[in-house]
Scaffold this motif. Structure first.
Motif, PDB file in Angstrom:
ATOM      1  N   MET A   1      43.325  10.768  36.275  1.00  0.00           N
ATOM      2  CA  MET A   1      44.419   9.993  36.834  1.00  0.00           C
ATOM      3  C   MET A   1      45.374  10.939  37.535  1.00  0.00           C
ATOM      4  O   MET A   1      45.703  11.992  37.014  1.00  0.00           O
ATOM      5  N   THR A   2      45.812  10.565  38.696  1.00  0.00           N
ATOM      6  CA  THR A   2      46.785  11.365  39.416  1.00  0.00           C
ATOM      7  C   THR A   2      48.175  10.794  39.172  1.00  0.00           C
ATOM      8  O   THR A   2      48.337   9.674  38.694  1.00  0.00           O
ATOM      9  N   ARG A   3      49.167  11.594  39.516  1.00  0.00           N
ATOM     10  CA  ARG A   3      50.542  11.097  39.360  1.00  0.00           C
ATOM     11  C   ARG A   3      50.773   9.885  40.241  1.00  0.00           C
ATOM     12  O   ARG A   3      51.601   9.046  39.935  1.00  0.00           O
ATOM     13  N   ALA A   4      50.026   9.763  41.330  1.00  0.00           N
ATOM     14  CA  ALA A   4      50.171   8.585  42.188  1.00  0.00           C
ATOM     15  C   ALA A   4      49.745   7.321  41.442  1.00  0.00           C
ATOM     16  O   ALA A   4      50.248   6.242  41.705  1.00  0.00           O
ATOM     17  N   GLN A   5      48.797   7.460  40.501  1.00  0.00           N
ATOM     18  CA  GLN A   5      48.335   6.304  39.733  1.00  0.00           C
ATOM     19  C   GLN A   5      49.215   6.049  38.511  1.00  0.00           C
ATOM     20  O   GLN A   5      49.075   5.028  37.864  1.00  0.00           O
ATOM     21  N   LEU A   6      50.086   6.999  38.204  1.00  0.00           N
ATOM     22  CA  LEU A   6      51.025   6.859  37.102  1.00  0.00           C
ATOM     23  C   LEU A   6      52.418   7.010  37.662  1.00  0.00           C
ATOM     24  O   LEU A   6      52.765   8.052  38.204  1.00  0.00           O
ATOM     25  N   SER A   7      53.208   5.985  37.546  1.00  0.00           N
ATOM     26  CA  SER A   7      54.587   6.043  38.003  1.00  0.00           C
ATOM     27  C   SER A   7      55.434   6.644  36.886  1.00  0.00           C
ATOM     28  O   SER A   7      55.455   6.125  35.771  1.00  0.00           O
ATOM     29  N   ILE A   8      56.110   7.764  37.176  1.00  0.00           N
ATOM     30  CA  ILE A   8      56.979   8.413  36.204  1.00  0.00           C
ATOM     31  C   ILE A   8      58.416   8.186  36.637  1.00  0.00           C
ATOM     32  O   ILE A   8      58.777   8.483  37.771  1.00  0.00           O
ATOM     33  N   ARG A   9      59.204   7.632  35.728  1.00  0.00           N
ATOM     34  CA  ARG A   9      60.606   7.339  36.050  1.00  0.00           C
ATOM     35  C   ARG A   9      61.474   7.603  34.834  1.00  0.00           C
ATOM     36  O   ARG A   9      60.991   7.679  33.701  1.00  0.00           O
ATOM     37  N   SER A  10      62.774   7.702  35.066  1.00  0.00           N
ATOM     38  CA  SER A  10      63.720   7.856  33.960  1.00  0.00           C
ATOM     39  C   SER A  10      63.686   6.607  33.089  1.00  0.00           C
ATOM     40  O   SER A  10      63.611   5.485  33.596  1.00  0.00           O
ATOM     41  N   ALA A  11      63.747   6.833  31.794  1.00  0.00           N
ATOM     42  CA  ALA A  11      63.774   5.714  30.862  1.00  0.00           C
ATOM     43  C   ALA A  11      65.093   4.961  30.998  1.00  0.00           C
ATOM     44  O   ALA A  11      66.135   5.559  31.269  1.00  0.00           O
ATOM     45  N   GLN A  12      65.010   3.667  30.821  1.00  0.00           N
ATOM     46  CA  GLN A  12      66.181   2.791  30.869  1.00  0.00           C
ATOM     47  C   GLN A  12      66.442   2.231  29.472  1.00  0.00           C
ATOM     48  O   GLN A  12      65.547   2.188  28.642  1.00  0.00           O
ATOM     49  N   HIS A  13      67.648   1.794  29.258  1.00  0.00           N
ATOM     50  CA  HIS A  13      68.019   1.237  27.958  1.00  0.00           C
ATOM     51  C   HIS A  13      67.053   0.130  27.528  1.00  0.00           C
ATOM     52  O   HIS A  13      66.670   0.048  26.357  1.00  0.00           O
ATOM     53  N   CYS A  14      66.623  -0.682  28.464  1.00  0.00           N
ATOM     54  CA  CYS A  14      65.711  -1.783  28.141  1.00  0.00           C
ATOM     55  C   CYS A  14      64.310  -1.306  27.740  1.00  0.00           C
ATOM     56  O   CYS A  14      63.496  -2.108  27.272  1.00  0.00           O
ATOM     57  N   ASP A  15      64.036  -0.002  27.860  1.00  0.00           N
ATOM     58  CA  ASP A  15      62.725   0.552  27.503  1.00  0.00           C
ATOM     59  C   ASP A  15      62.644   1.010  26.051  1.00  0.00           C
ATOM     60  O   ASP A  15      61.568   1.401  25.586  1.00  0.00           O
ATOM     61  N   ILE A  16      63.747   0.983  25.324  1.00  0.00           N
ATOM     62  CA  ILE A  16      63.772   1.575  23.981  1.00  0.00           C
ATOM     63  C   ILE A  16      62.696   0.976  23.079  1.00  0.00           C
ATOM     64  O   ILE A  16      61.994   1.706  22.376  1.00  0.00           O
ATOM     65  N   ALA A  17      62.518  -0.320  23.075  1.00  0.00           N
ATOM     66  CA  ALA A  17      61.497  -0.933  22.206  1.00  0.00           C
ATOM     67  C   ALA A  17      60.102  -0.422  22.555  1.00  0.00           C
ATOM     68  O   ALA A  17      59.294  -0.134  21.652  1.00  0.00           O
ATOM     69  N   ALA A  18      59.806  -0.273  23.831  1.00  0.00           N
ATOM     70  CA  ALA A  18      58.496   0.234  24.244  1.00  0.00           C
ATOM     71  C   ALA A  18      58.323   1.696  23.823  1.00  0.00           C
ATOM     72  O   ALA A  18      57.223   2.102  23.415  1.00  0.00           O
ATOM     73  N   LEU A  19      59.397   2.484  23.889  1.00  0.00           N
ATOM     74  CA  LEU A  19      59.319   3.876  23.464  1.00  0.00           C
ATOM     75  C   LEU A  19      59.045   3.972  21.967  1.00  0.00           C
ATOM     76  O   LEU A  19      58.193   4.750  21.527  1.00  0.00           O
ATOM     77  N   ILE A  20      59.748   3.180  21.180  1.00  0.00           N
ATOM     78  CA  ILE A  20      59.538   3.176  19.731  1.00  0.00           C
ATOM     79  C   ILE A  20      58.095   2.792  19.412  1.00  0.00           C
ATOM     80  O   ILE A  20      57.464   3.387  18.530  1.00  0.00           O
ATOM     81  N   ALA A  21      57.569   1.824  20.136  1.00  0.00           N
ATOM     82  CA  ALA A  21      56.171   1.423  19.916  1.00  0.00           C
ATOM     83  C   ALA A  21      55.221   2.582  20.203  1.00  0.00           C
ATOM     84  O   ALA A  21      54.261   2.801  19.461  1.00  0.00           O
ATOM     85  N   LEU A  22      55.477   3.360  21.248  1.00  0.00           N
ATOM     86  CA  LEU A  22      54.639   4.519  21.541  1.00  0.00           C
ATOM     87  C   LEU A  22      54.767   5.578  20.444  1.00  0.00           C
ATOM     88  O   LEU A  22      53.770   6.176  20.040  1.00  0.00           O
ATOM     89  N   TYR A  23      55.983   5.814  19.956  1.00  0.00           N
ATOM     90  CA  TYR A  23      56.182   6.817  18.899  1.00  0.00           C
ATOM     91  C   TYR A  23      55.441   6.425  17.623  1.00  0.00           C
ATOM     92  O   TYR A  23      55.005   7.286  16.868  1.00  0.00           O
ATOM     93  N   GLY A  24      55.290   5.141  17.384  1.00  0.00           N
ATOM     94  CA  GLY A  24      54.620   4.679  16.178  1.00  0.00           C
ATOM     95  C   GLY A  24      53.155   4.345  16.360  1.00  0.00           C
ATOM     96  O   GLY A  24      52.537   3.770  15.466  1.00  0.00           O
ATOM     97  N   ASP A  25      52.586   4.741  17.500  1.00  0.00           N
ATOM     98  CA  ASP A  25      51.216   4.351  17.858  1.00  0.00           C
ATOM     99  C   ASP A  25      50.148   5.304  17.317  1.00  0.00           C
ATOM    100  O   ASP A  25      49.187   5.630  18.012  1.00  0.00           O
ATOM    101  N   ASP A  26      50.328   5.799  16.113  1.00  0.00           N
ATOM    102  CA  ASP A  26      49.283   6.595  15.469  1.00  0.00           C
ATOM    103  C   ASP A  26      49.576   6.693  13.972  1.00  0.00           C
ATOM    104  O   ASP A  26      50.600   6.202  13.500  1.00  0.00           O
ATOM    105  N   ASP A  27      48.677   7.326  13.246  1.00  0.00           N
ATOM    106  CA  ASP A  27      48.797   7.400  11.788  1.00  0.00           C
ATOM    107  C   ASP A  27      50.037   8.152  11.331  1.00  0.00           C
ATOM    108  O   ASP A  27      50.547   7.897  10.246  1.00  0.00           O
TER     109      ASP A  27
END
Length: 155
Positions: A1-27
């Motif tokens: 995957m290239t960076r063109a296929q992945l959009s990288i942006r600054s996290a927004q306040h509304c992203d917090i729930a998605a970030l927490i889900a990623l942090y908890g996405d393993d054992d």
């Protein structure tokens, strides 16, 4: 995957729930994270956003958050006053690992570190994350140091 296929942006306040889900996405993370945004997450997010030496980003694919990392810039006197970039809390959605998303985040981080004049980029990884260690070594990182932590939390 290239960076063109992945959009990288600054996290927004509304992203917090998605970030927490990623942090908890393993054992490991599933037992550490609260899994719901609360005051502690909100306060930490706000502190990161206020400090120009920290960049919290998300990686999106098809308008869905699939990755994140925190990139911090650390001044130092050693190495002749060298600045370091520190990658923290890098996560890629478990179902999408192995598709180049992590490499795109690493490449972005290295570019940012160079733009800020850093002479070194570093990260830590839990000893139990064998797959992550192999990934970081393929990305050019070398396991040069031991890391130690002392928990300051009361039981």
């Amino acid at each position: 995957m290239t960076r063109a296929q992945l959009s990288i942006r600054s996290a927004q306040h509304c992203d917090i729930a998605a970030l927490i889900a990623l942090y908890g996405d393993d054992d490991i993370g599933v037992n550490r994270e609260a899994m719901e945004p609360d005051e502690a997450y909100q306060s930490a997010f706000d502190a990161i956003q206020r400090d120009p030496n920290h960049i919290l980003v998300v990686g999106e694919r098809d308008a869905k958050i699939v990755a994140t990392l925190l990139l911090s810039f650390l001044p130092g006197l050693s190495r002749h006053g060298a600045w370091r970039a520190q990658i923290e809390s890098m996560r890629v959605s478990g179902e999408l690992r192995g598709q180049g998303i992590g490499q795109a985040l690493i490449d972005w981080s290295i570019d940012q570190a160079r733009q800020r004049g850093c002479r070194l980029i570093q990260l830590t990884s839990d000893r139990r994350r064998d797959d992550a260690h192999r990934f970081y070594e393929r990305a050019g990182f070398e396991p040069t140091h031991f890391g130690y932590k002392l928990s300051l939390e009361t039981p």
